[in-house]
Enzyme design. Sequence first.
Site, PDB file in Angstrom:
ATOM      1  CB  CYS A   1      -0.936  -0.001   1.208  1.00  0.00           C
ATOM      2  SG  CYS A   1      -2.088  -1.386   1.243  1.00  0.00           S
TER       3      CYS A   1
ATOM      4  NE  ARG B   1      -2.795  -4.657  -2.889  1.00  0.00           N
ATOM      5  CZ  ARG B   1      -2.249  -4.017  -1.849  1.00  0.00           C
ATOM      6  NH1 ARG B   1      -2.441  -2.715  -1.712  1.00  0.00           N
ATOM      7  NH2 ARG B   1      -1.522  -4.674  -0.972  1.00  0.00           N
TER       8      ARG B   1
END
Length: 214
Positions: free
Chosen positions: A49, A125
Amino acid sequence: MNDTTLPTLGQALPEFTATTTRGTLTLPADSAGKWLVLFSHPADFTPVCTTEFCSFQKRIKAFEELNTMLVGLSIDQVFSHIKWLEWMQEKLNYTIEFPVIADDRGEIAAKLGMVHPGKGSNTVRAVFIVDPKGIVRLIMYYPQEVGRNMEEILRALKALQVSDANCCAMPANWPKNGLIGSNVIVPPPADVESARQRKQNYEGYDWWFCHKPL
């Protein structure tokens, strides 16, 4: 949390108001007149991330030039977002300029179908590209183990904008397609006579596969 519904293409983005690192945000109202790239990440202070946030920030000017807002989201509290963004600024010299939604109760993620059933409460995601009228135009989903390609997100965003402006379809890998280069695909003919004339008016392999330069 288990009763999630993924918005479909062509549907209005479900409306919600959220706390973010840059104040309260109501979507899609606050992105009206602009394109929106809304993306979720599994959790703060995680390596993949972190690389994604830096990659988005590196290209923020490119998104702005396309009249597009970037907005992140995860099921974390706002103080966690703030501390993580501070860490990126201090350790990596990246100042994250786009807002990050603190969906600590998971309500927005559930509304948008962002929760991965096999990964606890973490968000997948996800990427939602929403047009200036608030309509969902493209959805991408990645697992936690695979980071996103921001160049592909930019390419898809540009392709949608060019398609809308020129009433055309975009070939694979546009603008670097192996068959027709940077050309775009002409919509199919509506009748027999149009089909007969198609190759007289456009380049193409057949009447159903014609293309043109922008």
